[in-house]
Design a protein around this motif. Structure first.
Motif, PDB file in Angstrom:
ATOM      1  N   ILE A 149      25.715   0.095 -13.309  1.00  0.00           N
ATOM      2  CA  ILE A 149      26.927  -0.533 -12.783  1.00  0.00           C
ATOM      3  C   ILE A 149      26.881  -0.425 -11.269  1.00  0.00           C
ATOM      4  O   ILE A 149      26.027   0.270 -10.731  1.00  0.00           O
ATOM      5  N   TYR A 150      27.790  -1.123 -10.601  1.00  0.00           N
ATOM      6  CA  TYR A 150      27.790  -1.084  -9.147  1.00  0.00           C
ATOM      7  C   TYR A 150      28.735   0.032  -8.692  1.00  0.00           C
ATOM      8  O   TYR A 150      29.941  -0.152  -8.656  1.00  0.00           O
ATOM      9  N   GLU A 151      28.149   1.154  -8.368  1.00  0.00           N
ATOM     10  CA  GLU A 151      28.947   2.349  -8.116  1.00  0.00           C
ATOM     11  C   GLU A 151      29.885   2.198  -6.918  1.00  0.00           C
ATOM     12  O   GLU A 151      30.938   2.810  -6.868  1.00  0.00           O
ATOM     13  N   ASN A 152      29.499   1.394  -5.943  1.00  0.00           N
ATOM     14  CA  ASN A 152      30.321   1.260  -4.737  1.00  0.00           C
ATOM     15  C   ASN A 152      31.502   0.324  -4.916  1.00  0.00           C
ATOM     16  O   ASN A 152      32.365   0.242  -4.050  1.00  0.00           O
ATOM     17  N   LEU A 153      31.514  -0.419  -6.008  1.00  0.00           N
ATOM     18  CA  LEU A 153      32.610  -1.364  -6.222  1.00  0.00           C
ATOM     19  C   LEU A 153      33.617  -0.760  -7.201  1.00  0.00           C
ATOM     20  O   LEU A 153      33.290   0.156  -7.948  1.00  0.00           O
ATOM     21  N   GLN A 171      36.183  -5.024  -9.494  1.00  0.00           N
ATOM     22  CA  GLN A 171      35.137  -5.820  -8.839  1.00  0.00           C
ATOM     23  C   GLN A 171      33.877  -5.911  -9.689  1.00  0.00           C
ATOM     24  O   GLN A 171      33.229  -6.957  -9.752  1.00  0.00           O
ATOM     25  N   THR A 198      39.785   1.927  -9.640  1.00  0.00           N
ATOM     26  CA  THR A 198      38.974   3.112  -9.343  1.00  0.00           C
ATOM     27  C   THR A 198      37.560   2.692  -8.970  1.00  0.00           C
ATOM     28  O   THR A 198      37.024   1.731  -9.516  1.00  0.00           O
TER      29      THR A 198
END
Lengths: 247, 377
Positions: A93-97, A101, A144
């Motif tokens: 997954i896209y950890e920064n989003l 998002q 989150t």
């Protein structure tokens, strides 16, 4: 290769890495609305089969047909657009989003460069994100950052990201690995719910979990099919007991 | 319309930051600095274009180009070629063997204008080429690299090699390019003398306007779905690919946009400084630009601009007094930023301006942790 009524038809599929045949003359068919589980010992070629279907690995020979469309020569993003979704073994997954998002990026519109520059967050998108978030039990965590989710929630989020694309064939690589017992049950319920109107191909080690969800099971061993059928038949199969399930 | 302006300005906070930057560059510096320092500032502002392009490319896209000097230089050379042709009219070059061609060509026994100099006789064509040539080169490099999935350090090294090749080529082809001295003695733009005090002020303001427009363009890209995809790609490229996106297309596009923004900076550099030379093309300037962006904050468009101005002012001040120590300081600065402030000045600013909200964040995190432990039990 002739056309079939199956959603996915794999015929004589072989891939060899420096002479080692990770998948060897595999034949496998998946029906509409079928939840098919692949089991087998380590190194049996389970993940390689998923890699081959989604285009991550190119086959040496054989054919993979999705709704009678040959996938082996297609680039990855075209395979996805044709309707094949794939979840990776470790949560990808896209950890920064944020969770929101993550889901929105997976919405299947604005997939070209220009389309993504002019993409608008319409009510339809918002509605879909909310619906999927509810499906994968993440409604409360929409804002989150994904990095803060628990391991199980990350797995669900990735499943949710795939559901955003509404694939006709959904492939999951060990979806309950590292999950707590409670999370495992919730995931089994989730999979049963989402396999309405789509076919699923799941790799799993956890036999209890497989029993809960599988319509049909295939046992792989050294790149070949050892046995296939219902869970009960598989569990009674002597060859399977010998190489995989144990006595 | 509202949505568009929000995207260009980056919301309320972004608009305020941009307004402050505009205020500083438009009003405070011109009032405070004498014309010598201001034209120096103008030069640094042209470097800031490259930093903005690096925030887009490196900060958001995770693509570290160590060759942005290529595009800055090409933009600058295109502009310089036009100005040089204008300065080489037959009357002022009548003492040459072949009047009407640039002086360095005459010195190198070239008797006719090379074909690729022809388009630079026209200003509109030159302006188009300033944008087109670097973008096209970026497209070719990007296509060759990204379609084959070359990324990470390999990409950085290749861009560095190309920067070196280009600077060597320019130095080696003295008769066509002016060689190591570059293209000098630029005088007028359509008859307007670019060397006067007034011209310097006008060019400075044009420069700042273009920089702000570039920031807005980058903002638009970053806040669109494209920008979100860039972050996603930086994080998990495979996941993006297996979500139905052709990752290479996105990388090629952002590389091209970054090249174009850098080229605008290069062209403005030539106009403001009055010459262009290979020392702005090669490896050293390219890496210096990366350091500037890193110091300012590679995730912050505005921060990168301040970083560039600060590092270059520092460079000028420091190298006036201790020329041989500057490079060590620069290296040390880069290491310090990477080790202690990975988000640069902008990161430091964010941290302290949001300090009072830290408690809130911790509470949120704790709630999650508690929930997670609860789920596991």
């Amino acid at each position: 290769m002739s056309n079939t009524d199956f959603v996915l038809a794999i015929e004589d599929l072989t891939v060899s890495f420096d002479g080692f045949k990770a998948v060897d003359g595999l034949n496998m068919y998946i029906d509409h609305n079928e939840l098919h589980v692949v089991i087998g010992p380590n190194g049996a070629g389970k993940t390689t089969v998923l890699d081959l279907i989604c285009g991550k690995t190119k086959s040496s020979s054989g054919s993979i047909k999705f709704k009678n469309r040959e996938l082996t020569k297609m680039p990855e993003h075209q395979i996805v657009r044709a309707g094949v979704g794939r979840k990776f073994q470790t949560p990808s997954i896209y950890e920064n989003l944020t969770v929101y998002q993550n889901l929105e990026v997976s919405y299947p519109a604005g997939r070209s460069v220009w389309g993504s520059l002019t993409f608008k967050r319409t009510d339809e998108v918002i509605e879909r994100v909310n619906k999927i978030a509810a499906e994968v039990l993440l409604t409360d965590l929409l804002q989150t950052e994904a990095a803060l989710l628990s391991h199980g929630q990350k797995q669900w989020l990735e499943i949710g990201m795939l559901l955003m694309q509404d694939p006709e064939l959904l492939m999951l690589d060990e979806p309950v690995a590292g999950m707590s017992a409670k999370e495992r049950d919730q995931t089994a319920d989730l999979l049963k719910r989402i396999c309405q109107n789509r076919s699923m191909l799941v790799i799993e080690h956890d036999m209890e979990f497989v029993k809960q969800i599988a319509h049909k099971v295939t046992v792989l061993h050294q790149g070949k099919i050892l046995a296939a059928g219902t869970m009960d038949k598989i569990q009674a199969n002597e060859k399977v007991i010998e190489v995989y399930l144990g006595h | 319309m509202k949505a568009l302006s929000e995207k260009l300005l980056g919301g309320k906070q972004g608009a305020i930051a941009l307004a402050i930057l505009a205020m500083v560059l438009f009003v405070i510096f011109p009032l405070w600095l004498d014309s010598f320092r201001l034209s120096m500032l103008g030069k640094y502002v042209t470097y800031a274009f490259v930093s903005v392009s690096l925030v887009l490319l490196w900060g958001n896209g995770g693509i570290l180009s160590l060759g942005q000097g290529i595009f800055f230089g090409l933009g600058g050379y295109c502009m310089a070629m036009f100005l040089k042709l204008e300065a080489s009219d037959p009357v002022s070059t009548k003492i040459q063997t072949t009047p009407g061609i640039p002086d360095f060509m005459d010195w190198n026994q070239i008797t006719a204008l090379p074909w690729f100099w022809e388009p630079f006789k026209s200003l509109p064509l030159t302006l188009i080429l300033i944008l087109l040539i670097p973008t096209l080169l970026a497209f070719i490099i990007g296509f060759a690299m990204f379609k084959r999935r070359v990324g990470g350090v390999y990409f950085s090294i290749i861009t560095q090699a190309i920067a070196l090749i280009l600077s060597i080529l320019i130095v080696g082809q003295q008769g066509y390019t002016g060689g190591v001295n570059g293209i000098t003695d630029l005088k007028t733009l359509l008859g307007w003398d670019i060397r006067t005090e007034t011209a310097k002020y006008v060019l400075y303001y044009v420069n700042v306007c273009l920089l702000i427009l570039s920031i807005m363009l980058a903002r638009y890209i970053i806040t669109s779905k494209f920008g979100m995809l860039l972050l996603a790609m930086r994080d998990k490229e495979e996941r993006v690919r297996f979500s139905g996106y052709d990752v290479s297309d996105y990388k090629i596009f952002v590389f091209c946009v970054a090249a174009m923004i850098s080229a605008i900076g290069g062209a403005m550099f030539t106009l403001q400084v009055g010459f262009m030379s290979p020392s702005f093309v090669g490896i050293v300037p390219s890496i210096e630009m990366v350091i500037c962006a890193a110091v300012g904050g590679r995730m912050s468009l505005i921060g990168a601009v301040y970083g560039t101005l600060l590092v270059n002012f520092g460079k000028t001040m420091f190298s006036e007094t201790y020329p041989e120590l500057w490079l060590f300081l620069m290296g040390g600065l880069f290491i310090a930023v990477v080790m202690f402030f990975p988000d640069g000045l902008a990161g430091v600013y964010d941290k302290y301006s949001k300090n009072f909200k830290l408690g809130e964040l911790l509470a949120k995190f704790n709630k999650n942790t508690v929930k997670r432990i609860g789920d596991m039990l």
